[in-house]
Write a protein that holds these residues in place. Sequence first.
Motif, PDB file in Angstrom:
ATOM      1  N   UNK A 290      -3.131  -5.081  -5.238  1.00  0.00           N
ATOM      2  CA  UNK A 290      -3.508  -5.162  -3.823  1.00  0.00           C
ATOM      3  C   UNK A 290      -4.004  -6.565  -3.478  1.00  0.00           C
ATOM      4  N   UNK A 291      -4.794  -7.164  -4.353  1.00  0.00           N
ATOM      5  CA  UNK A 291      -5.302  -8.516  -4.120  1.00  0.00           C
ATOM      6  C   UNK A 291      -4.142  -9.519  -4.083  1.00  0.00           C
ATOM      7  N   UNK A 292      -3.168  -9.331  -4.955  1.00  0.00           N
ATOM      8  CA  UNK A 292      -2.010 -10.219  -4.978  1.00  0.00           C
ATOM      9  C   UNK A 292      -1.202 -10.102  -3.690  1.00  0.00           C
ATOM     10  N   UNK A 293      -1.014  -8.882  -3.214  1.00  0.00           N
ATOM     11  CA  UNK A 293      -0.269  -8.678  -1.969  1.00  0.00           C
ATOM     12  C   UNK A 293      -0.986  -9.303  -0.778  1.00  0.00           C
TER      13      UNK A 293
ATOM     14  N   UNK B 171      -0.999 -13.904   3.143  1.00  0.00           N
ATOM     15  CA  UNK B 171      -1.729 -14.989   3.790  1.00  0.00           C
ATOM     16  C   UNK B 171      -1.044 -16.335   3.625  1.00  0.00           C
ATOM     17  N   UNK B 172      -0.067 -16.423   2.750  1.00  0.00           N
ATOM     18  CA  UNK B 172       0.611 -17.689   2.472  1.00  0.00           C
ATOM     19  C   UNK B 172       1.848 -17.913   3.347  1.00  0.00           C
ATOM     20  N   UNK B 173       2.098 -17.047   4.284  1.00  0.00           N
ATOM     21  CA  UNK B 173       3.282 -17.223   5.112  1.00  0.00           C
ATOM     22  C   UNK B 173       3.160 -18.493   5.943  1.00  0.00           C
ATOM     23  N   UNK B 174       4.266 -19.196   6.004  1.00  0.00           N
ATOM     24  CA  UNK B 174       4.304 -20.466   6.724  1.00  0.00           C
ATOM     25  C   UNK B 174       4.307 -20.201   8.229  1.00  0.00           C
TER      26      UNK B 174
ATOM     27  N   UNK C 277      -9.305   3.800 -15.807  1.00  0.00           N
ATOM     28  CA  UNK C 277      -9.900   2.502 -15.511  1.00  0.00           C
ATOM     29  C   UNK C 277      -8.864   1.399 -15.460  1.00  0.00           C
ATOM     30  N   UNK C 278      -7.894   1.440 -16.375  1.00  0.00           N
ATOM     31  CA  UNK C 278      -6.831   0.430 -16.388  1.00  0.00           C
ATOM     32  C   UNK C 278      -5.915   0.583 -15.178  1.00  0.00           C
ATOM     33  N   UNK C 279      -5.632   1.821 -14.800  1.00  0.00           N
ATOM     34  CA  UNK C 279      -4.778   2.072 -13.649  1.00  0.00           C
ATOM     35  C   UNK C 279      -5.441   1.571 -12.374  1.00  0.00           C
ATOM     36  N   UNK C 280      -6.724   1.864 -12.239  1.00  0.00           N
ATOM     37  CA  UNK C 280      -7.464   1.417 -11.059  1.00  0.00           C
ATOM     38  C   UNK C 280      -7.536  -0.101 -11.019  1.00  0.00           C
ATOM     39  N   UNK C 281      -7.774  -0.711 -12.156  1.00  0.00           N
ATOM     40  CA  UNK C 281      -7.846  -2.170 -12.226  1.00  0.00           C
ATOM     41  C   UNK C 281      -6.516  -2.810 -11.852  1.00  0.00           C
ATOM     42  N   UNK C 282      -5.431  -2.228 -12.348  1.00  0.00           N
ATOM     43  CA  UNK C 282      -4.105  -2.760 -12.025  1.00  0.00           C
ATOM     44  C   UNK C 282      -3.806  -2.600 -10.536  1.00  0.00           C
ATOM     45  N   UNK C 283      -4.203  -1.484  -9.963  1.00  0.00           N
ATOM     46  CA  UNK C 283      -3.976  -1.261  -8.531  1.00  0.00           C
ATOM     47  C   UNK C 283      -4.764  -2.254  -7.692  1.00  0.00           C
ATOM     48  N   UNK C 284      -5.997  -2.525  -8.080  1.00  0.00           N
ATOM     49  CA  UNK C 284      -6.833  -3.478  -7.345  1.00  0.00           C
ATOM     50  C   UNK C 284      -6.236  -4.881  -7.444  1.00  0.00           C
ATOM     51  N   UNK C 285      -5.776  -5.259  -8.629  1.00  0.00           N
ATOM     52  CA  UNK C 285      -5.192  -6.589  -8.798  1.00  0.00           C
ATOM     53  C   UNK C 285      -3.890  -6.717  -8.003  1.00  0.00           C
TER      54      UNK C 285
END
Length: 65
Positions: free
Chosen positions: A15-18, A23-26, A5-13
């Motif tokens: 992916x969301x960060x990436x 999306x922040x590229x100028x 569960x922790x591994x999956x949660x970390x992977x999801x977070x």
Amino acid sequence: MIKPGKTLGAAVMLAALLVALSGCQKKEGPVEQAGKKVDEATQKVGQEIEKAGDKIQDATQGDKK
């Protein structure tokens, strides 16, 4: 031991960060776009000059034969 569960949660977070960071590229402004066009034109001119130089060199080599 790492829980699934922790591994999956970390992977999801991660992916969301990436996704958020991509999306922040100028966006390019008009000056940057114009600069790219100037660079492309300069490169094309350089290639044409090189071709002309090769033709001149070939012509002078033909006269020597």
